[in-house]
Design a protein around this motif. Sequence first.
Motif: not given
Ligand SMILES: [Zn+2]
Length: 414
Positions: A94-96, A98-100, A107-109, A111-113, A187-189
Amino acid sequence: MNYVLYAVPFFFLLIGLELLADRWRGMRTYRLADALNSLSAGVLSQATGILTKVVGLLTYAFAWEHLALFELSESSLWVWLFAFVFYDFCYYWNHRLGHERNVLWAAHAVHHQSEDYNLSTALRQTSTGFIFGWIFYLPMAVVGVPPLVFLTVAALNLLYQFWVHTRHIPKLGWFEWLFITPSNHRVHHAQNPIYMDRNYGGVFIVWDRIFGTFQEELDEEPVVFGVTVPLASWNPLWANLQVYAGLWNDARRAGAWWDRLRIWFMPTGWRPADVAARYPQAKADLSHFRKFEVPLGRGAQVYALLQFVCYLLAGVWLLAQGDSLAIGAVLLACLWMALGLCSIGMWLENRSNAWQMECLRLVSNLPAFWLAGELGMLTLDASAWTWLIAYSLASLLGIWLARGSAAPALTPPV
Ligand SMILES: [Zn+2]
Ligand SMILES: [Zn+2]
């Protein structure tokens, strides 16, 4: 049982400890506006989640009832352990994705902004993940994991992820091999090219090691947090809409119908060739990276913090009421919450019309509370109205005082 509700005191206790650690170590991992923006996204996500979790729950329960291949017992410890690990496997995908994929990234962005990285970033959650998220957990229903077990391991997975959002904890030796840790989640962020789209696990890092998406944090490559297309706003509603709006604009401008349709499901960042040529997007240059910052006077900051605390308490109250409220009442509460948190966001952006927006918010409280009373959500006696009027007058005084406080010059955080 709402696990997040019971975890709220611990969240803020640990945020307090992290702020103390900042002081002791002479670091500055928090900026008020950024933290409030993250926490506002979290409050909004929890409030709208009361409505939207139905999508995930109904589909899961339906699939479990009709498609389950095995009868797994809630009383078996093995079922719980299996579900805990299997959930993380589904979460990884789901997460992968969510990035790809463009529409899932939209939707997932959220969490990273944040361009900071601290425990408030952990609470920065999307309000639209429910649209596609449920699909990735259907395999658990098909295997036969009972809904109660599913819901519990999902909550435990989310709660685990809280503590890894900190810059204060270094690499943790052997733990790095198996689990998501502060180091591998930093690293993920990151938006550094070498770190992007890595370390997707929720609890276990082993999936990344197996499927080739693992990247270690490197001493020679300090992490630059955030996304390559910056949010550049403190408005939590816009945080949830920004990427969708960008995709919508590109789809609208595309010449070919096929491009208009497929843009949503193409790899993240893909744009129709004609649109990319006519509306090019500048590539971020990390060597000159500067965090989004708006100068704001001390008084205006205190005002925003106090107003946010009111919405936080209202959010906790709403979560505690949870399913006992009618849909209309929850909808009203979500709208009220969104308007209030947007207004605080505009205030933090020091917009020229922010004080007018604040006045509008205070005035709109009156019909909103009246309606909440009509919907049976609140009991509005004379003393409740007195409190509301007192709060409104105190807020007006706060606006007047805060507008007089001078904004400081920009100082880059350490
Ligand atoms: Zn993420
Ligand atoms: Zn995270």
